[in-house]
Design a protein around this motif. Structure first.
Motif, PDB file in Angstrom:
ATOM      1  N   UNK A 182       0.827  -1.182  -0.085  1.00 46.57           N
ATOM      2  CA  UNK A 182       0.002   0.005  -0.095  1.00 46.57           C
ATOM      3  C   UNK A 182       0.905   1.315   0.151  1.00 46.57           C
ATOM      4  N   UNK A 183       0.327   2.443  -0.422  1.00 49.55           N
ATOM      5  CA  UNK A 183       0.701   3.749  -0.027  1.00 49.55           C
ATOM      6  C   UNK A 183      -0.524   4.318   0.506  1.00 49.55           C
ATOM      7  N   UNK A 184      -0.679   5.490   0.318  1.00 50.00           N
ATOM      8  CA  UNK A 184      -1.776   6.324   1.210  1.00 50.00           C
ATOM      9  C   UNK A 184      -3.169   6.405   0.720  1.00 50.00           C
ATOM     10  N   UNK A 185      -3.052   6.655  -0.933  1.00 49.73           N
ATOM     11  CA  UNK A 185      -4.192   6.714  -1.541  1.00 49.73           C
ATOM     12  C   UNK A 185      -5.241   5.732  -1.205  1.00 49.73           C
ATOM     13  N   UNK A 186      -4.851   4.507  -1.232  1.00 47.71           N
ATOM     14  CA  UNK A 186      -5.827   3.489  -0.982  1.00 47.71           C
ATOM     15  C   UNK A 186      -6.771   3.875   0.159  1.00 47.71           C
ATOM     16  N   UNK A 187      -6.314   4.655   1.012  1.00 45.49           N
ATOM     17  CA  UNK A 187      -7.372   4.958   2.284  1.00 45.49           C
ATOM     18  C   UNK A 187      -8.436   6.070   2.082  1.00 45.49           C
ATOM     19  N   UNK A 188      -8.312   6.752   0.779  1.00 44.03           N
ATOM     20  CA  UNK A 188      -9.552   7.501   0.415  1.00 44.03           C
ATOM     21  C   UNK A 188     -10.579   6.872   0.450  1.00 44.03           C
ATOM     22  N   UNK A 189     -11.892   7.554   0.698  1.00 44.74           N
ATOM     23  CA  UNK A 189     -13.086   7.091   0.538  1.00 44.74           C
ATOM     24  C   UNK A 189     -13.643   7.055  -0.993  1.00 44.74           C
ATOM     25  N   UNK A 190     -14.198   5.802  -1.324  1.00 45.07           N
ATOM     26  CA  UNK A 190     -14.672   5.806  -2.831  1.00 45.07           C
ATOM     27  C   UNK A 190     -16.229   5.982  -2.894  1.00 45.07           C
ATOM     28  N   UNK A 218       3.384   4.840   4.858  1.00 43.09           N
ATOM     29  CA  UNK A 218       2.058   5.374   4.111  1.00 43.09           C
ATOM     30  C   UNK A 218       0.806   5.046   4.735  1.00 43.09           C
ATOM     31  N   UNK A 219       0.687   3.925   5.640  1.00 45.88           N
ATOM     32  CA  UNK A 219      -0.386   3.698   6.299  1.00 45.88           C
ATOM     33  C   UNK A 219      -0.675   5.047   7.097  1.00 45.88           C
ATOM     34  N   UNK A 220       0.347   5.435   8.064  1.00 50.00           N
ATOM     35  CA  UNK A 220      -0.040   6.673   8.805  1.00 50.00           C
ATOM     36  C   UNK A 220      -0.542   7.742   8.171  1.00 50.00           C
ATOM     37  N   UNK A 221       0.327   8.099   7.164  1.00 47.83           N
ATOM     38  CA  UNK A 221       0.048   9.140   6.320  1.00 47.83           C
ATOM     39  C   UNK A 221      -1.440   9.149   5.561  1.00 47.83           C
ATOM     40  N   UNK A 222      -1.915   8.079   5.337  1.00 50.78           N
ATOM     41  CA  UNK A 222      -3.419   7.799   4.987  1.00 50.78           C
ATOM     42  C   UNK A 222      -4.227   7.645   6.061  1.00 50.78           C
TER      43      UNK A 222
END
Length: 309
Positions: A182-190, A218-222
Motif C-alpha cells: 500500500x501507499x496512502x491513496x488507497x485509504x481515500x473513501x470511494x 504510508x498507512x499513517x500518512x493515509x
C-alpha cells in the motif's frame, strides 16, 4: 516508493494525538503477551535478526554506481536478505550472481502486474522471480488513474482486485507468494461513501492468493493505524515496510521519527509478520547523496536489532 500526497501537512500535535488515541484503543484488546512480552513474565520481544530485510529502492542510486560494493556493505551491516525493485540494469541471472557473491538472498521483490492484465507477461516476471530466488513477489503501487489523479471510484478498485487475484493464482502455481503493498491513496473513501479503496482491495482479494505488505509510513500518512489494520487482517500481513515519519509528513530513518514501531510489532504474531523491511523513499535523492542510503540501511538494521517491546 514515492508518490505525491494530496492533503495538508500534519502538525506534531495532530500526529501525536492520533497516535495516543490509537494506543488507547489498542489497549482495549491487547493480550497479556502483548503487554508484558513474549509468553508473559516480562520477557521482552524482539525482531528476529534473520527476518530483517531492506528494500533496494532505498539504495537505487548507490547500487547504480557500485552494485557489488553496495551489496557487500549490506552484508557487513548484517543483512542476509533483501527485497528488490528491479535488477539494477542486470538480467535476473546476473543479479542473482551478484547477490550470491555477497551472501545475500532476495527473498522478496516488487514487480508490478501488467495493466491491462497480461498472463504471459506476468508469467515471464514470475520466471525471473524464481531465477532470483524470491519467495515473495509484491505488487508495489496502485491508487492513481492514467492522468495521475487519485482514484475515487470503487469499480476501479474492484477491477484491480480481480487482477490481483489472477496474478496471485499464477504466482501460487509458480511456487511464489504474491502480495500487495500500500501507499496512502488507497485509504481515500470511494464513491462518496465510507468504504475506502483498501477496504475494497482487501475484501475482494482471496487471502490465499494475495497477502498484505503494509507500508507503515504510508498507512499513517493515509490516517490508518497499523494496529487497526492488524486487527482487521489477522494472519494476512506477512511483510511490513519500516520507515519513519516526521512532523512534516516527510521521511526519517527508522527510530528517528514519530512512529512507535514497538507498539505495532507487539502484534506481529497476530499479524503474521515474517519480514521487517527497512526503506526510505528519498534516500539518495538530492539534497541527500547516494551514500546516505547506506547510512539509512545501517541505522535501520541497528534500530530493529536493538528494539525491545
Amino acid at each position: 516508493m514515492p508518490e505525491t500526497t494530496t492533503s495538508a501537512p500534519l502538525s506534531r500535535r495532530q500526529i501525536l494525538g492520533a497516535t495516543a488515541g490509537a494506543a488507547a484503543l489498542a489497549a482495549t484488546f491487547a493480550t497479556p503477551e502483548a503487554a508484558f512480552g513474549a509468553g508473559g513474565h516480562g520477557r521482552p520481544q524482539r525482531v528476529p535478526r534473520e527476518r530483517i530485510s531492506v528494500q533496494l529502492y532505498t539504495l537505487r542510486d548507490q547500487l547504480g554506481i557500485d552494485l557489488d560494493g553496495g551489496l557487500a556493505e549490506l552484508g557487513r551491516i548484517g543483512y542476509t536478505r533483501i527485497e528488490h525493485a528491479g535488477f539494477v540494469g542486470r538480467t535476473a541471472a546476473q543479479f542473482r550472481a551478484a547477490l550470491d557473491a555477497a551472501g545475500i538472498r532476495a527473498t522478496s521483490g516488487h514487480v508490478g502486474i501488467p495493466q491491462p492484465f497480461d498472463p504471459s507477461a506476468w508469467e515471464r516476471a514470475l520466471e525471473d522471480a524464481n531465477v532470483v530466488g524470491n519467495h515473495y513477489i509484491v505488487h508495489p503501487y496502485f491508487g492513481t488513474d492514467s492522468s495521475g489523479r487519485p482514484i475515487r471510484t470503487g469499480a476501479t478498485y474492484r477491477a484491480m482486485a480481480r487482477d490481483l487475484n489472477r496474478a496471485g493464482a499464477l504466482a501460487k502455481r509458480a511456487g511464489l507468494d504474491f502480495g500487495y503493498h500500500n501507499h496512502n491513496l488507497e485509504f481515500l473513501r470511494q464513491d462518496g461513501g465510507d468504504r475506502t479503496g483498501y477496504d475494497i482491495l482487501t475484501a475482494e482479494t482471496d487471502p490465499d492468493l494475495v497477502h498484505l505488505e503494509v507500508d507503515l509510513f504510508w498507512a499513517w500518512v493515509g490516517t490508518a493505524d497499523p494496529v487497526d489494520l492488524i486487527a482487521a487482517h489477522r494472519g494476512r500481513i506477512r511483510q511490513v515496510h519500516v520507515k519513519d515519519l516526521n512532523t512534516a509528513r516527510g521521511f526519517e530513518d527508522a527510530g528517528s521519527g514519530l512512529i512507535d514501531f514497538g507498539r505495532i510489532f507487539a502484534h506481529a504474531k497476530e499479524a503474521g509478520i515474517v519480514e521487517y523491511i527497512i526503506e526510505r523513499d528519498d534516500a539518495g535523492t538530492p539534497p541527500r547523496a547516494p551514500a546516505d542510503a547506506l547510512t539509512t540501511a545501517r541505522n535501520g538494521f541497528g534500530y530493529l536489532d536493538a528494539l525491545r517491546f
